[in-house]
Scaffold this motif. Sequence first.
Motif, PDB file in Angstrom:
ATOM      1  N   ALA A  81       6.169  -3.638   4.581  1.00  0.00           N
ATOM      2  CA  ALA A  81       5.225  -3.047   3.551  1.00  0.00           C
ATOM      3  C   ALA A  81       6.100  -2.935   2.167  1.00  0.00           C
ATOM      4  O   ALA A  81       5.449  -2.830   1.183  1.00  0.00           O
ATOM      5  CB  ALA A  81       4.829  -1.580   3.984  1.00  0.00           C
ATOM      6  N   GLY A  82       7.305  -3.247   2.148  1.00  0.00           N
ATOM      7  CA  GLY A  82       8.176  -3.281   1.088  1.00  0.00           C
ATOM      8  C   GLY A  82       8.209  -1.775   0.482  1.00  0.00           C
ATOM      9  O   GLY A  82       8.561  -1.717  -0.659  1.00  0.00           O
ATOM     10  N   ALA A  83       8.407  -0.946   1.610  1.00  0.00           N
ATOM     11  CA  ALA A  83       8.482   0.470   1.359  1.00  0.00           C
ATOM     12  C   ALA A  83       9.865   0.926   1.560  1.00  0.00           C
ATOM     13  O   ALA A  83      10.907   0.501   1.947  1.00  0.00           O
ATOM     14  CB  ALA A  83       7.397   1.473   1.971  1.00  0.00           C
ATOM     15  N   ARG A  84      10.214   2.226   0.805  1.00  0.00           N
ATOM     16  CA  ARG A  84      11.519   2.886   1.260  1.00  0.00           C
ATOM     17  C   ARG A  84      11.192   3.923   2.267  1.00  0.00           C
ATOM     18  O   ARG A  84      10.172   4.627   2.321  1.00  0.00           O
ATOM     19  CB  ARG A  84      12.323   3.227  -0.035  1.00  0.00           C
ATOM     20  CG  ARG A  84      11.398   4.291  -0.851  1.00  0.00           C
ATOM     21  CD  ARG A  84      12.133   4.451  -2.336  1.00  0.00           C
ATOM     22  NE  ARG A  84      11.281   5.140  -3.064  1.00  0.00           N
ATOM     23  CZ  ARG A  84      11.509   6.673  -3.545  1.00  0.00           C
ATOM     24  NH1 ARG A  84      12.601   7.048  -3.172  1.00  0.00           N
ATOM     25  NH2 ARG A  84      10.634   6.968  -4.218  1.00  0.00           N
ATOM     26  N   ILE A  85      12.180   4.658   2.742  1.00  0.00           N
ATOM     27  CA  ILE A  85      12.041   5.676   3.725  1.00  0.00           C
ATOM     28  C   ILE A  85      13.061   6.675   3.460  1.00  0.00           C
ATOM     29  O   ILE A  85      14.101   6.453   3.127  1.00  0.00           O
ATOM     30  CB  ILE A  85      12.471   5.041   5.050  1.00  0.00           C
ATOM     31  CG1 ILE A  85      11.408   3.964   5.774  1.00  0.00           C
ATOM     32  CG2 ILE A  85      12.782   6.335   5.910  1.00  0.00           C
ATOM     33  CD1 ILE A  85      11.919   3.471   7.040  1.00  0.00           C
ATOM     34  N   THR A  86      12.391   8.013   3.662  1.00  0.00           N
ATOM     35  CA  THR A  86      13.647   9.215   3.654  1.00  0.00           C
ATOM     36  C   THR A  86      13.178   9.717   5.071  1.00  0.00           C
ATOM     37  O   THR A  86      12.189  10.045   5.712  1.00  0.00           O
ATOM     38  CB  THR A  86      12.938  10.140   2.842  1.00  0.00           C
ATOM     39  OG1 THR A  86      13.082   9.906   1.459  1.00  0.00           O
ATOM     40  CG2 THR A  86      13.806  11.444   2.763  1.00  0.00           C
TER      41      THR A  86
ATOM     42  N   MET B 180       0.795  -1.288   0.110  1.00  0.00           N
ATOM     43  CA  MET B 180      -0.105   0.041   0.087  1.00  0.00           C
ATOM     44  C   MET B 180       0.905   1.278   0.071  1.00  0.00           C
ATOM     45  O   MET B 180       0.724   2.104  -0.808  1.00  0.00           O
ATOM     46  CB  MET B 180      -0.986   0.075   0.960  1.00  0.00           C
ATOM     47  CG  MET B 180      -1.684   1.162   1.341  1.00  0.00           C
ATOM     48  SD  MET B 180      -2.882   0.987   2.683  1.00  0.00           S
ATOM     49  CE  MET B 180      -4.139   1.938   2.029  1.00  0.00           C
ATOM     50  N   PHE B 181       1.683   1.548   1.114  1.00  0.00           N
ATOM     51  CA  PHE B 181       2.613   2.651   0.945  1.00  0.00           C
ATOM     52  C   PHE B 181       4.159   2.316   0.408  1.00  0.00           C
ATOM     53  O   PHE B 181       4.736   0.950   0.756  1.00  0.00           O
ATOM     54  CB  PHE B 181       2.890   3.234   2.620  1.00  0.00           C
ATOM     55  CG  PHE B 181       1.694   3.491   3.138  1.00  0.00           C
ATOM     56  CD1 PHE B 181       0.975   4.629   2.879  1.00  0.00           C
ATOM     57  CD2 PHE B 181       0.856   2.757   4.104  1.00  0.00           C
ATOM     58  CE1 PHE B 181      -0.589   5.027   3.292  1.00  0.00           C
ATOM     59  CE2 PHE B 181      -0.271   3.157   4.627  1.00  0.00           C
ATOM     60  CZ  PHE B 181      -0.863   4.345   4.201  1.00  0.00           C
ATOM     61  N   LYS B 182       4.530   3.060  -0.483  1.00  0.00           N
ATOM     62  CA  LYS B 182       5.743   2.913  -0.976  1.00  0.00           C
ATOM     63  C   LYS B 182       6.978   3.427  -0.588  1.00  0.00           C
ATOM     64  O   LYS B 182       7.894   3.295  -0.699  1.00  0.00           O
ATOM     65  CB  LYS B 182       5.574   2.885  -2.504  1.00  0.00           C
ATOM     66  CG  LYS B 182       4.767   1.952  -3.151  1.00  0.00           C
ATOM     67  CD  LYS B 182       5.121   0.459  -2.927  1.00  0.00           C
ATOM     68  CE  LYS B 182       4.135  -0.584  -3.393  1.00  0.00           C
ATOM     69  NZ  LYS B 182       4.295  -1.753  -2.816  1.00  0.00           N
ATOM     70  N   HIS B 183       6.752   4.668  -0.068  1.00  0.00           N
ATOM     71  CA  HIS B 183       7.946   5.826   0.178  1.00  0.00           C
ATOM     72  C   HIS B 183       7.041   6.571   1.408  1.00  0.00           C
ATOM     73  O   HIS B 183       6.376   7.284   1.532  1.00  0.00           O
ATOM     74  CB  HIS B 183       7.899   6.663  -1.018  1.00  0.00           C
ATOM     75  CG  HIS B 183       9.174   7.644  -0.696  1.00  0.00           C
ATOM     76  ND1 HIS B 183       9.720   8.417  -1.623  1.00  0.00           N
ATOM     77  CD2 HIS B 183      10.165   7.557   0.390  1.00  0.00           C
ATOM     78  CE1 HIS B 183      10.851   8.972  -1.126  1.00  0.00           C
ATOM     79  NE2 HIS B 183      10.809   8.497  -0.028  1.00  0.00           N
ATOM     80  N   ILE B 184       7.829   6.128   2.642  1.00  0.00           N
ATOM     81  CA  ILE B 184       7.531   6.912   3.987  1.00  0.00           C
ATOM     82  C   ILE B 184       8.647   7.855   4.255  1.00  0.00           C
ATOM     83  O   ILE B 184       9.608   7.702   4.366  1.00  0.00           O
ATOM     84  CB  ILE B 184       7.523   5.566   4.903  1.00  0.00           C
ATOM     85  CG1 ILE B 184       6.449   4.630   4.499  1.00  0.00           C
ATOM     86  CG2 ILE B 184       7.195   6.178   6.283  1.00  0.00           C
ATOM     87  CD1 ILE B 184       6.748   3.486   5.133  1.00  0.00           C
ATOM     88  N   LEU B 185       7.994   8.989   4.636  1.00  0.00           N
ATOM     89  CA  LEU B 185       8.828  10.138   5.535  1.00  0.00           C
ATOM     90  C   LEU B 185       8.851   9.929   6.869  1.00  0.00           C
ATOM     91  O   LEU B 185       7.616   9.581   7.504  1.00  0.00           O
ATOM     92  CB  LEU B 185       8.343  11.305   4.990  1.00  0.00           C
ATOM     93  CG  LEU B 185       9.067  12.710   5.717  1.00  0.00           C
ATOM     94  CD1 LEU B 185      10.539  12.699   4.625  1.00  0.00           C
ATOM     95  CD2 LEU B 185       8.479  14.005   5.733  1.00  0.00           C
ATOM     96  N   VAL B 186      10.105   9.866   7.394  1.00  0.00           N
ATOM     97  CA  VAL B 186      10.137   9.757   9.060  1.00  0.00           C
ATOM     98  C   VAL B 186      10.560  10.849   9.479  1.00  0.00           C
ATOM     99  O   VAL B 186      12.061  10.750   9.548  1.00  0.00           O
ATOM    100  CB  VAL B 186      10.735   8.303   9.153  1.00  0.00           C
ATOM    101  CG1 VAL B 186      10.840   8.147  10.887  1.00  0.00           C
ATOM    102  CG2 VAL B 186      10.032   7.026   8.396  1.00  0.00           C
ATOM    103  N   PRO B 187      10.248  11.887  10.165  1.00  0.00           N
ATOM    104  CA  PRO B 187      10.706  12.908  10.661  1.00  0.00           C
ATOM    105  C   PRO B 187      11.466  12.405  11.816  1.00  0.00           C
ATOM    106  O   PRO B 187      10.862  11.689  12.724  1.00  0.00           O
ATOM    107  CB  PRO B 187       9.843  13.963  10.844  1.00  0.00           C
ATOM    108  CG  PRO B 187       8.411  13.654  10.301  1.00  0.00           C
ATOM    109  CD  PRO B 187       8.701  11.958  10.025  1.00  0.00           C
TER     110      PRO B 187
END
Length: 147
Positions: free
Chosen positions: A29-34, A1-8
């Motif tokens: 989730a198989g997502a990447r993070i910034t 569902m989510f592919k790119h997650i921002l983590v402050p």
Amino acid sequence: MFKHILVPTDGSTLSEGTVSRAVTFAREAGARITFFYAQPDFPMPIYGEGALIDPTTPEQFAKSAAAEAQSILDRAKAVADSEGVVAATDTVVNEIPYEAVIDAADRHGCDLIFMASHGRRGIAGLLLGSETQKVLTHSKIPVLVYR
């Protein structure tokens, strides 16, 4: 569902716990993070009777803030790397952290903001406010709040 997650992150104990949980979430989730850190701007000195003089120059302050940001972001990225999650980092100078978070999510095309909350309730939450609450109020993309 989510592919790119921002983590402050701000480097606090609460934030570091959120980084670990966000990495687990992203892996599942198989997502990447910034990972994102909003650097403070140089505080305007106040002159006058009884004012404290800060010997730090704006350049020294900026250099120190950038080094702190890099240290915090490097620690967060190391957690992602250790779990095999693709991660990048970003930082900007902005005195309004919630706006910087939302701008970073937009700039990087993130589809989720995963952030911490201190969980203040009642009058304390009302009086102190929180960057998380402001992100929740103003973001156009989903925000997952971890406590």
